[in-house]
Design a protein around this motif. Sequence first.
Motif, PDB file in Angstrom:
ATOM      1  N   VAL A 179     -12.161  -2.991  17.712  1.00 28.19           N
ATOM      2  CA  VAL A 179     -12.386  -1.906  16.768  1.00 28.19           C
ATOM      3  C   VAL A 179     -11.074  -1.432  16.457  1.00 28.19           C
ATOM      4  N   THR A 180      -9.991  -1.367  17.475  1.00 25.00           N
ATOM      5  CA  THR A 180      -8.705  -0.812  17.033  1.00 25.00           C
ATOM      6  C   THR A 180      -8.097  -1.942  16.154  1.00 25.00           C
ATOM      7  N   LYS A 181      -8.166  -3.235  16.643  1.00 24.34           N
ATOM      8  CA  LYS A 181      -7.344  -4.223  15.795  1.00 24.34           C
ATOM      9  C   LYS A 181      -8.039  -4.244  14.546  1.00 24.34           C
ATOM     10  N   ALA A 182      -9.296  -4.160  14.223  1.00 28.13           N
ATOM     11  CA  ALA A 182      -9.911  -4.160  12.771  1.00 28.13           C
ATOM     12  C   ALA A 182      -9.533  -2.679  12.045  1.00 28.13           C
ATOM     13  N   TYR A 183      -9.361  -1.472  12.646  1.00 31.76           N
ATOM     14  CA  TYR A 183      -8.751  -0.373  12.104  1.00 31.76           C
ATOM     15  C   TYR A 183      -7.445  -0.793  11.454  1.00 31.76           C
ATOM     16  N   HIS A 184      -6.515  -1.203  12.249  1.00 32.23           N
ATOM     17  CA  HIS A 184      -5.097  -1.745  11.768  1.00 32.23           C
ATOM     18  C   HIS A 184      -5.259  -2.396  10.542  1.00 32.23           C
ATOM     19  N   GLN A 185      -6.135  -3.405  10.667  1.00 32.42           N
ATOM     20  CA  GLN A 185      -6.562  -4.517   9.575  1.00 32.42           C
ATOM     21  C   GLN A 185      -6.733  -3.317   7.968  1.00 32.42           C
ATOM     22  N   MET A 186      -7.639  -2.591   8.529  1.00 28.35           N
ATOM     23  CA  MET A 186      -8.110  -1.708   7.238  1.00 28.35           C
ATOM     24  C   MET A 186      -6.839  -0.962   6.609  1.00 28.35           C
ATOM     25  N   MET A 187      -6.277  -0.391   7.516  1.00 30.67           N
ATOM     26  CA  MET A 187      -5.140   0.564   6.968  1.00 30.67           C
ATOM     27  C   MET A 187      -4.100  -0.313   6.158  1.00 30.67           C
ATOM     28  N   GLU A 188      -3.955  -1.412   6.607  1.00 31.58           N
ATOM     29  CA  GLU A 188      -2.871  -2.269   6.092  1.00 31.58           C
ATOM     30  C   GLU A 188      -3.356  -2.513   4.550  1.00 31.58           C
ATOM     31  N   ARG A 189      -4.690  -2.832   4.479  1.00 29.20           N
ATOM     32  CA  ARG A 189      -5.288  -3.175   3.197  1.00 29.20           C
ATOM     33  C   ARG A 189      -5.641  -2.125   2.342  1.00 29.20           C
ATOM     34  N   LEU A 190      -5.444  -0.941   2.863  1.00 26.12           N
ATOM     35  CA  LEU A 190      -6.068   0.186   2.122  1.00 26.12           C
ATOM     36  C   LEU A 190      -5.013   0.685   0.865  1.00 26.12           C
ATOM     37  N   PRO A 191      -3.901   0.738   0.899  1.00 25.82           N
ATOM     38  CA  PRO A 191      -2.974   1.076  -0.059  1.00 25.82           C
ATOM     39  C   PRO A 191      -3.290  -0.076  -1.249  1.00 25.82           C
ATOM     40  N   LYS A 192      -3.516  -0.941  -1.175  1.00 26.20           N
ATOM     41  CA  LYS A 192      -3.813  -2.046  -2.111  1.00 26.20           C
ATOM     42  C   LYS A 192      -5.086  -2.132  -2.902  1.00 26.20           C
ATOM     43  N   THR A 193      -6.001  -1.461  -1.845  1.00 29.16           N
ATOM     44  CA  THR A 193      -7.521  -1.568  -2.307  1.00 29.16           C
ATOM     45  C   THR A 193      -7.439  -0.152  -3.273  1.00 29.16           C
ATOM     46  N   LEU A 194      -6.731   0.751  -2.787  1.00 26.45           N
ATOM     47  CA  LEU A 194      -6.768   2.068  -3.949  1.00 26.45           C
ATOM     48  C   LEU A 194      -6.093   1.915  -5.002  1.00 26.45           C
ATOM     49  N   GLY A 195      -4.711   1.427  -5.008  1.00 29.34           N
ATOM     50  CA  GLY A 195      -3.820   1.254  -6.010  1.00 29.34           C
ATOM     51  C   GLY A 195      -2.566   2.109  -5.558  1.00 29.34           C
ATOM     52  N   LYS A 196      -1.351   1.817  -5.898  1.00 25.24           N
ATOM     53  CA  LYS A 196      -0.299   2.552  -5.329  1.00 25.24           C
ATOM     54  C   LYS A 196       0.033   3.702  -5.937  1.00 25.24           C
ATOM     55  N   ASP A 197      -0.948   4.216  -6.983  1.00 23.20           N
ATOM     56  CA  ASP A 197      -0.917   5.672  -7.489  1.00 23.20           C
ATOM     57  C   ASP A 197      -1.350   6.692  -6.628  1.00 23.20           C
ATOM     58  N   GLU A 198      -2.524   6.198  -5.723  1.00 24.19           N
ATOM     59  CA  GLU A 198      -3.414   7.029  -4.677  1.00 24.19           C
ATOM     60  C   GLU A 198      -2.683   7.360  -3.653  1.00 24.19           C
ATOM     61  N   LEU A 199      -2.638   8.934  -3.217  1.00 22.05           N
ATOM     62  CA  LEU A 199      -2.206   9.223  -1.803  1.00 22.05           C
ATOM     63  C   LEU A 199      -3.059   8.876  -0.629  1.00 22.05           C
ATOM     64  N   VAL A 200      -2.540   8.565   0.256  1.00 25.23           N
ATOM     65  CA  VAL A 200      -3.287   8.489   1.527  1.00 25.23           C
ATOM     66  C   VAL A 200      -2.960   9.340   2.719  1.00 25.23           C
ATOM     67  N   VAL A 201      -3.713  10.354   2.899  1.00 25.34           N
ATOM     68  CA  VAL A 201      -3.110  11.451   4.139  1.00 25.34           C
ATOM     69  C   VAL A 201      -3.988  11.188   5.270  1.00 25.34           C
ATOM     70  N   ALA A 202      -3.606  10.918   6.283  1.00 26.47           N
ATOM     71  CA  ALA A 202      -4.494  10.957   7.555  1.00 26.47           C
ATOM     72  C   ALA A 202      -4.405  11.959   8.528  1.00 26.47           C
ATOM     73  N   ASN A 203      -5.332  12.162   9.292  1.00 26.07           N
ATOM     74  CA  ASN A 203      -5.388  13.011  10.718  1.00 26.07           C
ATOM     75  C   ASN A 203      -5.013  12.036  11.743  1.00 26.07           C
ATOM     76  N   VAL A 204      -3.559  12.073  12.000  1.00 23.49           N
ATOM     77  CA  VAL A 204      -3.102  11.050  12.776  1.00 23.49           C
ATOM     78  C   VAL A 204      -1.845  11.547  13.750  1.00 23.49           C
ATOM     79  N   VAL A 205      -1.183  12.360  13.333  1.00 20.73           N
ATOM     80  CA  VAL A 205      -0.026  12.736  13.984  1.00 20.73           C
ATOM     81  C   VAL A 205      -0.504  13.971  15.236  1.00 20.73           C
ATOM     82  N   ARG A 206      -0.568  13.483  16.396  1.00 22.35           N
ATOM     83  CA  ARG A 206      -0.950  14.126  17.514  1.00 22.35           C
ATOM     84  C   ARG A 206      -0.203  13.896  18.774  1.00 22.35           C
TER      85      ARG A 206
END
Length: 371
Positions: A179-206
């Motif tokens: 699951v963790t490996k798949a998460y990384h794969q999805m996040m790598e794909r996400l900017p291209k999937t959405l398009g470079k004009d879209e912002l992506v903000v995550a709940n991740v700094v902890r």
Amino acid sequence: MLTAAGALEASERMPAFSWDTVPLYMHVRKVTSFTPKEIEHLSKFPLITFEKTTGLKEFGSTERGTLKAARSVKQVNPETKILYYRNILVHYSGYDANKKLKAIDTPFLVGRSGNTNLVRGKVPAYDLSNKEVQAWWLKNARDVCASKDIDGLFVDGNIKALERSYLRGQIGAEKKDAVTKAYHQMMERLPKTLGKDELVVANVVRARFDEAGIEYLDYFDGSYIEGFEHAVGQVTRKDYVAKGIAAVQKAARSGKIIAFTVGTGSYADTDMDAGADRQKRKKSPLQQRLTYTLSVFLVCAEKYSYFMLSGGYGVDGSDSKLWMKDFPEFSRPLGPPKGPAQKNGYVYERSFEHADIRVDIESETAAITWK
């Protein structure tokens, strides 16, 4: 402004920002329509996330409710940047996309006892190692973010996907690692999937992570900040907060968006209105909470950092006592910082053009001297 290729310039993608006053963020949900007065209020924020269940009761789904709310805000202020909420691991009802999830074989993680309600013992978690689940999740994000009224995606649930021990006992080490490996794969794909004009903000700094989540920020345009004071593991609260401050400072200085959100705790009283007696406000526990958390934020803040004091994200009925409240601190002239914060043990100091900040994270006290 569009480039020759039709893409937004980098600065145009980002939310509006000014040091004139404290820069503010809004994170909110309401199951019915926002009133015209509420839309007017929302339109003043440079960055908004509409949480799950937004408009659900009135429009039938989170997608439709979010688009309606976003369209209403954009009609008042086209410059407001609006994010669509999706959890990367936790399955919530209320989304139109869930209808298509039913066609996918075993979309949820299954515990050793055969149970799929693994999150808090109540709701399912996505099996991200299932390629069909990945495609389904990414398509929904792309479809909603394709609207001209949506400027990007808010990704929640990252901690659950990345935390090594989370659900490991229920689903086994091999599945959790997948699951963790798949998460990384999805996040790598996400900017291209959405398009470079879209912002992506995550709940991740902890601070719970080795590098406090900085190690994952390359996927995103910035981070939402919550759970900032709740120490995890064998570490004191003051050291946990100090590590968190260092991480937020590093992320902010690198140009990342910071949506710094803190709760009121048990102090959501109502003596904080702008017209309240000054001495009464000064003695209020909520006033002390605001001063402390705002000071911590200002110790960290750089361009594209935004602050929110939250009494609750749901604003239906009496869910949030702070909804649409205005505090004098948010209107006072601030001005740009004169330099980075200075740290001496657990005490931080920083000066702005119109304010001096001093905060002690060991005693949880602070002072803001407005000039």
